[in-house]
Write an enzyme that holds these catalytic residues in place. Structure first.
Site, short mmCIF file in Angstrom:
data_model
loop_
_atom_site.label_atom_id
_atom_site.label_comp_id
_atom_site.label_asym_id
_atom_site.label_seq_id
_atom_site.Cartn_x
_atom_site.Cartn_y
_atom_site.Cartn_z
N CYS A 1 43.71 35.83 41.80
CA CYS A 1 42.96 35.28 42.93
C CYS A 1 43.32 33.81 43.17
O CYS A 1 44.43 33.52 43.59
CB CYS A 1 41.47 35.50 42.72
SG CYS A 1 40.51 35.40 44.25
N GLU B 1 40.11 43.31 37.28
CA GLU B 1 38.96 43.65 36.43
C GLU B 1 37.84 44.31 37.22
O GLU B 1 36.85 44.77 36.63
CB GLU B 1 38.43 42.39 35.74
CG GLU B 1 37.53 41.50 36.57
CD GLU B 1 38.24 40.73 37.68
OE1 GLU B 1 37.55 40.16 38.54
OE2 GLU B 1 39.49 40.69 37.69
N HIS C 1 41.33 41.46 42.32
CA HIS C 1 40.72 41.36 40.99
C HIS C 1 40.97 42.63 40.19
O HIS C 1 40.29 43.63 40.41
CB HIS C 1 39.21 41.11 41.12
CG HIS C 1 38.87 39.72 41.52
ND1 HIS C 1 38.42 38.78 40.63
CD2 HIS C 1 38.94 39.10 42.73
CE1 HIS C 1 38.21 37.63 41.26
NE2 HIS C 1 38.52 37.81 42.53
#
Length: 355
Positions: free
Chosen positions: A245, A332, A330
């Site tokens: 990011c 995750e 992202h």
């Protein structure tokens, strides 16, 4: 109590106040997630922003603090169409409204969030004041004008080095507002993790002899942290690097590329991304208002690895010869799909090969 949202173009939305009683100024953005409001509100990347939730009914499964992405919320406010005060979930510990009060988040409900979203899409993200206090429009305007430029990364980064033991590779995390889920993805793979403040120097980072450096997510404009860009430049040919990011944007600047502010950004858990090298599409979690300028990469030793399937913006890059790569989304998730978590494995493999 009455709630009010005032936009910098003079548009006023009036609804009911929720959360902390108060007034705050921020950048008005929208998020397209249907769930995950606890993660969204505690994601440090939302520092300085008022979040307009597109999904009309928020709070139905309550809050349990298990999915907080930081120790506290940095969001300036939340706007919802309808809020649930009677959540139904066996893990729920409190209602969303109770959570907002605990986290000092000013909120307004009962607004036409579809109209607000369409306005942002047409005119771009804009400054706003959110309030559930009894203030005049003149007072609201004065509050907006008094708000100056802020160093958002400084607000969310750790102020001293933190260490987490592990048995595998040694990873240095440069913290621009790192989410807990990113740290969890590293530690569950056995990594030894050291988290550094965003303004750490090259010598400080290399003093632990890391096997890899992760440039984390975070809020705001990457050009506001040019010190970090300069220090990352020194790391590029020394150690494997993985940017996520804001970290992706900072790595791009360090490699000689450029970034720009998007009209309204990408925020939500349902953004399609194409992995060029795998010839495969993924649904990803995203939260950013800046992007990499494609033209700026043409003469660099950089390959574009991922593109956004909605607007064709760059979602990932890698160096042509060095173990250095980054993604805009992202991997995750939190909230959102974790299908791209293979990128953590790729990074750890690169770090392991340095041993």
């Amino acid at each position: 109590m009455k709630g009010l949202l005032y936009l910098e173009d003079g548009t006023i939305y009036i609804g009911e106040g929720i959360g902390k009683k108060g007034t705050s100024v921020g950048e008005l953005v929208f998020n397209t997630s249907t769930t995950g409001y606890e993660e969204v509100l505690t994601d440090p990347s939302y520092a300085g922003q008022v979040i307009n939730m597109c999904y009309p009914f928020i709070g139905n499964y309550g809050v349990n603090n298990a999915h907080k992405e930081s120790s506290r919320s940095y969001a300036r406010g939340i706007v919802v169409k309808s809020i649930c005060d009677t959540p139904s979930n066996y893990l729920s510990q409190k209602s969303l409204n109770e959570f907002l009060k605990e986290e000092n988040i000013v909120g307004v409900c009962g607004l036409d969030t579809r109209s607000i979203t369409k306005k942002i899409r047409n005119f771009g993200s804009m400054k706003c004041v959110i309030s559930n206090e009894d203030l005049s429009i003149h007072e609201i305007k004065e509050i907006m004008l008094s708000q100056g430029k802020e160093n958002l990364v400084q607000q969310v980064s750790v102020d001293c080095t933190r260490h987490i033991k592990g048995e595998a590779v040694k990873i240095a995390v440069l913290d621009f507002g790192v989410k807990k889920s990113i740290i969890k993805d590293l530690t569950k793979r056995g990594c030894e993790v050291t988290i550094f403040p965003y303004n750490s120097f090259y010598d400080e980072i290399m003093s632990i002899n890391p096997d890899g450096v992760l440039l984390s997510n975070g809020p705001g404009d990457p050009k506001d942290v040019l010190h970090s860009v300069q220090e990352v430049k020194k790391l590029i040919d020394k150690v494997p690097i993985f940017g996520v990011c804001l970290g992706h944007q900072i790595l791009t600047l360090a490699l000689g590329g450029n970034t720009y502010k998007m009209k309204f950004g990408h925020r939500g858990g349902n953004h399609g991304v194409y992995d060029i090298e795998k010839d495969k599409a993924y649904i990803t979690s995203q939260n950013h208002g800046y992007a990499v300028e494609a033209e700026s990469l043409k003469d660099l030793d950089v390959v574009v690895t991922h593109i956004n399937l909605n607007d064709r913006t760059i979602e990932g890059i890698r160096h042509k010869s060095l173990p250095v790569f980054s993604v805009q989304f992202h991997p995750e998730g939190a909230p959102g799909p974790t299908d791209t978590s293979y990128l953590f494995d790729k990074f750890i493999k690169c770090a392991g090969e340095r041993l």
